[in-house]
Scaffold this motif. Structure first.
Motif, PDB file in Angstrom:
ATOM      1  N   PRO A   1       0.815  -1.109   0.252  1.00 24.38           N
ATOM      2  CA  PRO A   1       0.266  -0.270   0.139  1.00 24.38           C
ATOM      3  C   PRO A   1       0.595   1.018  -0.251  1.00 24.38           C
ATOM      4  O   PRO A   1       1.879   1.603   0.558  1.00 24.38           O
ATOM      5  N   THR A   2       0.572   1.929  -1.027  1.00 28.35           N
ATOM      6  CA  THR A   2       1.069   3.747  -0.949  1.00 28.35           C
ATOM      7  C   THR A   2       0.476   4.239  -0.730  1.00 28.35           C
ATOM      8  O   THR A   2      -0.797   4.375  -0.998  1.00 28.35           O
ATOM      9  N   LYS A   3       0.627   5.496   0.125  1.00 22.34           N
ATOM     10  CA  LYS A   3       0.097   7.037   0.847  1.00 22.34           C
ATOM     11  C   LYS A   3       0.908   7.558   0.182  1.00 22.34           C
ATOM     12  O   LYS A   3       1.279   8.288   0.946  1.00 22.34           O
ATOM     13  N   LEU A   4       0.852   8.869  -0.993  1.00 22.91           N
ATOM     14  CA  LEU A   4       1.495   9.733  -0.541  1.00 22.91           C
ATOM     15  C   LEU A   4       0.480  11.449  -1.165  1.00 22.91           C
ATOM     16  O   LEU A   4      -0.848  11.388  -1.803  1.00 22.91           O
ATOM     17  N   ALA A   5       1.189  12.439  -0.660  1.00 22.16           N
ATOM     18  CA  ALA A   5       0.464  13.736  -1.069  1.00 22.16           C
ATOM     19  C   ALA A   5       1.695  14.602  -1.416  1.00 22.16           C
ATOM     20  O   ALA A   5       2.819  14.547  -0.578  1.00 22.16           O
ATOM     21  N   ARG A   6       1.561  15.032  -1.907  1.00 20.48           N
ATOM     22  CA  ARG A   6       2.378  16.401  -2.508  1.00 20.48           C
ATOM     23  C   ARG A   6       0.969  17.328  -3.087  1.00 20.48           C
ATOM     24  O   ARG A   6       1.051  18.120  -3.904  1.00 20.48           O
ATOM     25  N   VAL A   7       1.893  18.651  -1.499  1.00 24.59           N
ATOM     26  CA  VAL A   7       1.287  20.098  -2.298  1.00 24.59           C
ATOM     27  C   VAL A   7       1.593  21.497  -2.463  1.00 24.59           C
ATOM     28  O   VAL A   7       2.686  22.082  -1.632  1.00 24.59           O
ATOM     29  N   VAL A   8       1.723  21.738  -3.187  1.00 25.65           N
ATOM     30  CA  VAL A   8       2.695  22.958  -3.758  1.00 25.65           C
ATOM     31  C   VAL A   8       1.818  24.327  -3.212  1.00 25.65           C
ATOM     32  O   VAL A   8       0.223  24.328  -4.215  1.00 25.65           O
ATOM     33  N   THR A   9       2.406  25.336  -2.315  1.00 23.79           N
ATOM     34  CA  THR A   9       1.373  26.537  -2.371  1.00 23.79           C
ATOM     35  C   THR A   9       1.800  27.603  -2.547  1.00 23.79           C
ATOM     36  O   THR A   9       3.224  27.872  -3.142  1.00 23.79           O
ATOM     37  N   ASP A  10       1.229  28.928  -2.353  1.00 24.80           N
ATOM     38  CA  ASP A  10       2.129  30.162  -2.918  1.00 24.80           C
ATOM     39  C   ASP A  10       3.578  30.278  -2.115  1.00 24.80           C
ATOM     40  O   ASP A  10       4.629  30.961  -2.663  1.00 24.80           O
ATOM     41  N   ARG A  11       4.190  29.975  -1.157  1.00 21.56           N
ATOM     42  CA  ARG A  11       5.373  29.640  -0.115  1.00 21.56           C
ATOM     43  C   ARG A  11       6.391  28.447   0.134  1.00 21.56           C
ATOM     44  O   ARG A  11       6.751  28.596   0.871  1.00 21.56           O
TER      45      ARG A  11
ATOM     46  N   VAL B   1       6.352  24.037  -0.026  1.00 24.29           N
ATOM     47  CA  VAL B   1       5.741  22.649  -0.618  1.00 24.29           C
ATOM     48  C   VAL B   1       5.185  21.563   0.387  1.00 24.29           C
ATOM     49  O   VAL B   1       6.268  21.878   1.803  1.00 24.29           O
ATOM     50  N   VAL B   2       4.282  20.771   0.390  1.00 22.66           N
ATOM     51  CA  VAL B   2       4.130  19.959   1.838  1.00 22.66           C
ATOM     52  C   VAL B   2       4.216  18.636   0.958  1.00 22.66           C
ATOM     53  O   VAL B   2       3.533  18.785   0.137  1.00 22.66           O
ATOM     54  N   GLU B   3       4.376  17.846   2.176  1.00 22.00           N
ATOM     55  CA  GLU B   3       5.058  16.398   1.785  1.00 22.00           C
ATOM     56  C   GLU B   3       3.887  15.479   2.477  1.00 22.00           C
ATOM     57  O   GLU B   3       4.920  15.779   3.528  1.00 22.00           O
ATOM     58  N   ALA B   4       3.024  14.874   2.173  1.00 20.89           N
ATOM     59  CA  ALA B   4       3.391  13.586   3.090  1.00 20.89           C
ATOM     60  C   ALA B   4       2.967  12.396   2.713  1.00 20.89           C
ATOM     61  O   ALA B   4       2.924  11.581   1.492  1.00 20.89           O
ATOM     62  N   SER B   5       3.948  11.702   3.605  1.00 18.00           N
ATOM     63  CA  SER B   5       3.927   9.815   3.267  1.00 18.00           C
ATOM     64  C   SER B   5       3.752   9.066   4.175  1.00 18.00           C
ATOM     65  O   SER B   5       3.864   8.938   5.352  1.00 18.00           O
TER      66      SER B   5
END
Length: 317
Positions: A222-232, A234-238
């Motif tokens: 199982p793989t659960k990854l999220a990457r969010v680029v914002t104005d200031r 980069v937020v990554e969750a693993s």
């Protein structure tokens, strides 16, 4: 008083939910009954949880305070209504109903139950500690792009691609904080059997956030990854590390790591549900909260079918 829980449906989901309920303190709630159309499956789960197997659904509902509905999706509405009529509080596995149009009807019927019951949609993804930490880390920023990768091996008992897609679309709104405006989607099917193997969806929201989703049976674990680029930042969750990492964009600032912990989302969801039952409160995820993910799932799957019929993998909403 210890709450008595019943499990409707003794497949893989039923086993997972039963063990999640029994992971809570024994003086709070215990699984005491199991029902399944297949008596052998009911016996197997009952034996694994020290519960009683019930041939008759009505008898199960009469013997418990709350039920977790884990039967096939097409049976959910009937089982929820049967439990509600008996006065049982209900947690119903996702997808709550097969079609979004069925949800309002189910909600109305539940509201007319003889006893006001707690009815919660089983969106365990919303109780995932990783998502909660991710949402908190994003709070000061404006998202611009979101990438989600939810994948799992194709093994017995694994969620279907539609269920994985549903989970990914469930968490989309907390991350983008806006409604979808346009959808593109493509899919890959298995050579034998015709089932979906993988779905890629591109969602543009009304605030301009661009979200890309990759879901399916494409990995060894199982793989659960999220990457969010914002104005200031980069937020990554693993899901592997159980961490949310905030990277500054540019030279200023430091990398910040937020540990999310490894609490099982199903256990967290069961705790939330049992707490609402005990306090007779509105649940954290009421049945009505299932509507956005249901509607989005239908739109994405409609795109997939449309694209295949027209000989193209992508079509605009």
């Amino acid at each position: 008083m210890v709450l008595r829980a019943g499990i409707i449906g003794a497949g893989a989901a039923g086993h997972a939910h039963a063990h999640a309920v029994n992971a809570l303190p024994a003086d709070l709630v215990r699984v005491v009954g199991v029902h399944d159309a297949d008596l052998e499956r009911a016996l197997a789960l009952a034996g694994a949880t020290w519960a009683e197997p019930f041939r008759d659904l009505g008898e199960l509902c009469a013997a418990v305070d709350l039920v977790v509905v884990c039967s096939p999706t097409e049976d959910h509405a009937a089982h929820v209504l049967r439990a509600a009529a008996a006065g049982c509080d209900v947690l119903v596995e996702r997808p709550v109903v097969p079609r979004a149009q069925d949800l309002a009807r189910l909600h109305a019927h539940v509201a007319r139950a003889p006893r006001r019951i707690v009815a919660q949609a089983g969106h365990a993804a919303l109780h995932d500690p990783l998502l909660r930490v991710l949402v908190r880390a994003l709070a000061p920023y404006q998202p611009a792009t979101v990438e989600l990768r939810f994948e799992t091996p194709r093994v017995p008992g694994a969620p279907s691609v539609v269920e994985i897609l549903h989970d990914a679309l469930t968490v989309l709104h907390p991350l983008t904080r806006s409604a979808p405006a346009q959808i593109h989607a493509s899919a890959r099917r298995r050579r034998s059997g015709g089932g979906l193997e993988h779905v890629t969806a591109l969602v543009t929201t009304d605030s301009g956030v661009l979200a890309t989703l990759h879901v399916g049976h494409l990995c060894d674990r199982p793989t659960k990854l999220a990457r969010v680029v914002t104005d200031r930042v980069v937020v990554e969750a693993s899901g592997d590390t159980g961490e949310v990492v905030v990277h500054p964009r540019g030279d200023d600032g430091e990398v910040v790591v937020h540990p999310a912990g490894q609490e099982d989302a199903l256990v967290a969801q069961a705790r939330s549900f049992v707490s609402a039952v005990g306090s007779r409160a509105v649940p954290a995820v009421p049945l009505s909260a299932a509507l956005p993910a249901l509607e989005l799932t239908e739109k994405v799957l409609r795109h997939v079918d449309l694209g295949e019929r027209l000989g193209s993998g992508r079509r605009a909403a």
